[in-house]
Scaffold this motif. Structure first.
Motif, PDB file in Angstrom:
ATOM      1  N   PHE A  82       0.828  -1.201   0.000  1.00  6.81           N
ATOM      2  CA  PHE A  82       0.000   0.000   0.000  1.00  6.81           C
ATOM      3  C   PHE A  82       0.867   1.259   0.000  1.00  6.81           C
ATOM      4  CE2 PHE A  82      -3.489  -2.571   2.246  1.00  6.81           C
ATOM      5  CZ  PHE A  82      -4.106  -2.878   1.053  1.00  6.81           C
ATOM      6  N   ALA A  83       1.978   1.213   0.716  1.00  3.51           N
ATOM      7  CA  ALA A  83       2.886   2.367   0.743  1.00  3.51           C
ATOM      8  C   ALA A  83       3.484   2.619  -0.640  1.00  3.51           C
ATOM      9  CB  ALA A  83       3.993   2.136   1.772  1.00  3.51           C
ATOM     10  N   ARG A  84       3.832   1.568  -1.383  1.00  6.09           N
ATOM     11  CA  ARG A  84       4.361   1.740  -2.750  1.00  6.09           C
ATOM     12  C   ARG A  84       3.301   2.357  -3.661  1.00  6.09           C
ATOM     13  NH1 ARG A  84       6.771  -3.128  -1.608  1.00  6.09           N
ATOM     14  NH2 ARG A  84       5.227  -4.356  -2.724  1.00  6.09           N
ATOM     15  N   ILE A  85       2.067   1.937  -3.511  1.00  2.00           N
ATOM     16  CA  ILE A  85       0.977   2.487  -4.328  1.00  2.00           C
ATOM     17  C   ILE A  85       0.808   3.972  -4.027  1.00  2.00           C
ATOM     18  CG2 ILE A  85      -1.514   2.446  -4.753  1.00  2.00           C
ATOM     19  CD1 ILE A  85      -1.301  -0.645  -4.154  1.00  2.00           C
ATOM     20  N   ARG A  86       0.757   4.328  -2.740  1.00  2.00           N
ATOM     21  CA  ARG A  86       0.593   5.745  -2.378  1.00  2.00           C
ATOM     22  C   ARG A  86       1.773   6.577  -2.877  1.00  2.00           C
ATOM     23  NH1 ARG A  86      -1.449   3.372   2.307  1.00  2.00           N
ATOM     24  NH2 ARG A  86       0.534   3.633   3.382  1.00  2.00           N
ATOM     25  N   ALA A  87       2.991   6.042  -2.762  1.00  2.00           N
ATOM     26  CA  ALA A  87       4.174   6.787  -3.226  1.00  2.00           C
ATOM     27  C   ALA A  87       4.131   7.005  -4.739  1.00  2.00           C
ATOM     28  CB  ALA A  87       5.450   6.050  -2.830  1.00  2.00           C
ATOM     29  N   ALA A  88       3.761   5.983  -5.490  1.00  2.00           N
ATOM     30  CA  ALA A  88       3.664   6.123  -6.948  1.00  2.00           C
ATOM     31  C   ALA A  88       2.572   7.126  -7.315  1.00  2.00           C
ATOM     32  CB  ALA A  88       3.376   4.771  -7.592  1.00  2.00           C
ATOM     33  N   ALA A  89       1.465   7.090  -6.594  1.00  2.00           N
ATOM     34  CA  ALA A  89       0.368   8.024  -6.874  1.00  2.00           C
ATOM     35  C   ALA A  89       0.782   9.452  -6.538  1.00  2.00           C
ATOM     36  CB  ALA A  89      -0.880   7.621  -6.088  1.00  2.00           C
ATOM     37  N   ARG A  90       1.466   9.646  -5.409  1.00  2.00           N
ATOM     38  CA  ARG A  90       1.934  10.997  -5.057  1.00  2.00           C
ATOM     39  C   ARG A  90       2.901  11.526  -6.108  1.00  2.00           C
ATOM     40  NH1 ARG A  90       1.728   9.075   0.329  1.00  2.00           N
ATOM     41  NH2 ARG A  90       3.889   8.368   0.209  1.00  2.00           N
ATOM     42  N   ALA A  91       3.799  10.674  -6.582  1.00  2.00           N
ATOM     43  CA  ALA A  91       4.752  11.095  -7.614  1.00  2.00           C
ATOM     44  C   ALA A  91       4.027  11.476  -8.897  1.00  2.00           C
ATOM     45  CB  ALA A  91       5.767   9.982  -7.883  1.00  2.00           C
ATOM     46  N   GLU A  92       3.013  10.718  -9.257  1.00  2.00           N
ATOM     47  CA  GLU A  92       2.235  11.018 -10.476  1.00  2.00           C
ATOM     48  C   GLU A  92       1.468  12.329 -10.320  1.00  2.00           C
ATOM     49  OE1 GLU A  92       0.663  10.238 -14.339  1.00  2.00           O
ATOM     50  OE2 GLU A  92       2.340   9.353 -13.269  1.00  2.00           O
ATOM     51  N   VAL A  93       0.872  12.559  -9.159  1.00  2.00           N
ATOM     52  CA  VAL A  93       0.142  13.811  -8.920  1.00  2.00           C
ATOM     53  C   VAL A  93       1.106  14.984  -8.987  1.00  2.00           C
ATOM     54  CG1 VAL A  93      -1.098  15.129  -7.138  1.00  2.00           C
ATOM     55  CG2 VAL A  93      -1.753  12.769  -7.627  1.00  2.00           C
ATOM     56  N   ALA A  94       2.304  14.837  -8.406  1.00  2.00           N
ATOM     57  CA  ALA A  94       3.304  15.902  -8.459  1.00  2.00           C
ATOM     58  C   ALA A  94       3.734  16.179  -9.890  1.00  2.00           C
ATOM     59  CB  ALA A  94       4.513  15.533  -7.594  1.00  2.00           C
ATOM     60  N   ALA A  95       3.913  15.135 -10.684  1.00  2.00           N
ATOM     61  CA  ALA A  95       4.302  15.311 -12.100  1.00  2.00           C
ATOM     62  C   ALA A  95       3.199  16.020 -12.867  1.00  2.00           C
ATOM     63  CB  ALA A  95       4.604  13.954 -12.731  1.00  2.00           C
ATOM     64  N   ILE A  96       1.961  15.693 -12.601  1.00  2.00           N
ATOM     65  CA  ILE A  96       0.827  16.362 -13.275  1.00  2.00           C
ATOM     66  C   ILE A  96       0.820  17.836 -12.902  1.00  2.00           C
ATOM     67  CG2 ILE A  96      -1.699  16.523 -13.320  1.00  2.00           C
ATOM     68  CD1 ILE A  96      -1.687  13.401 -13.006  1.00  2.00           C
ATOM     69  N   ALA A  97       1.052  18.143 -11.626  1.00  2.00           N
ATOM     70  CA  ALA A  97       1.073  19.545 -11.184  1.00  2.00           C
ATOM     71  C   ALA A  97       2.217  20.304 -11.840  1.00  2.00           C
ATOM     72  CB  ALA A  97       1.181  19.600  -9.656  1.00  2.00           C
ATOM     73  N   ARG A  98       3.397  19.676 -11.930  1.00  2.00           N
ATOM     74  CA  ARG A  98       4.545  20.347 -12.583  1.00  2.00           C
ATOM     75  C   ARG A  98       4.232  20.623 -14.042  1.00  2.00           C
ATOM     76  NH1 ARG A  98       7.440  16.647  -9.587  1.00  2.00           N
ATOM     77  NH2 ARG A  98       7.641  15.263 -11.369  1.00  2.00           N
ATOM     78  N   ASP A  99       3.634  19.643 -14.723  1.00  2.00           N
ATOM     79  CA  ASP A  99       3.295  19.832 -16.138  1.00  2.00           C
ATOM     80  C   ASP A  99       2.268  20.942 -16.321  1.00  2.00           C
ATOM     81  OD1 ASP A  99       5.054  17.824 -16.786  1.00  2.00           O
ATOM     82  OD2 ASP A  99       3.499  16.302 -17.118  1.00  2.00           O
ATOM     83  N   ALA A 100       1.351  21.075 -15.377  1.00  2.00           N
ATOM     84  CA  ALA A 100       0.326  22.106 -15.484  1.00  2.00           C
ATOM     85  C   ALA A 100       0.921  23.503 -15.337  1.00  2.00           C
ATOM     86  CB  ALA A 100      -0.754  21.871 -14.411  1.00  2.00           C
ATOM     87  N   LEU A 101       2.015  23.613 -14.607  1.00  2.00           N
ATOM     88  CA  LEU A 101       2.667  24.911 -14.378  1.00  2.00           C
ATOM     89  C   LEU A 101       3.531  25.355 -15.550  1.00  2.00           C
ATOM     90  CD1 LEU A 101       3.648  24.553 -10.621  1.00  2.00           C
ATOM     91  CD2 LEU A 101       1.770  25.906 -11.600  1.00  2.00           C
ATOM     92  N   ARG A 102       3.813  24.450 -16.451  1.00  2.00           N
ATOM     93  CA  ARG A 102       4.680  24.785 -17.596  1.00  2.00           C
ATOM     94  C   ARG A 102       3.952  25.514 -18.662  1.00  2.00           C
ATOM     95  NH1 ARG A 102       8.270  19.313 -18.047  1.00  2.00           N
ATOM     96  NH2 ARG A 102       9.066  19.487 -15.971  1.00  2.00           N
TER      97      ARG A 102
END
Length: 102
Positions: A82-102
């Motif tokens: 479950f921790a690996r799933i949450r970490a992968a999801a957090r990383a994906e959400v962060a990447a989406i946010a970074r892409d939105a700021l570009r």
């Protein structure tokens, strides 16, 4: 269309399979890009979560609840996954946010 609007497809795929990238891309296309890949190199597989809604935002927060009737030691063995799933999801959400700021 077997999944409802809030449905979630979960697929367990072998990481070393020659067609892994193609299979993941097909799932992404089928769900409008809403797929999250969680690699489990220790077990030699990856788990793909796909759905009609943004998958990463659905999986990155909160904690999973132990199903009634499951004993505590069995539940405890699932926590690293479950921790690996949450970490992968957090990383994906962060990447989406970074892409939105570009």
């Amino acid at each position: 269309r077997a999944l409802g609007p809030h449905g979630l497809l979960v697929a367990n795929l072998p990481s070393a399979h020659a067609a892994l990238a193609q299979q993941v891309e097909r799932m992404r296309r089928s769900f409008g890009g809403a797929a999250l890949v969680v690699d489990d190199a220790d077990q030699g597989n990856c788990i793909v979560f796909a759905g009609r809604q943004a998958v990463a935002t659905r999986l990155h927060g909160g904690t999973a609840r132990k199903p009634r009737g499951m004993d505590a030691p069995a539940w405890a063995t699932l926590q690293p996954a479950f921790a690996r799933i949450r970490a992968a999801a957090r990383a994906e959400v962060a990447a989406i946010a970074r892409d939105a700021l570009r």
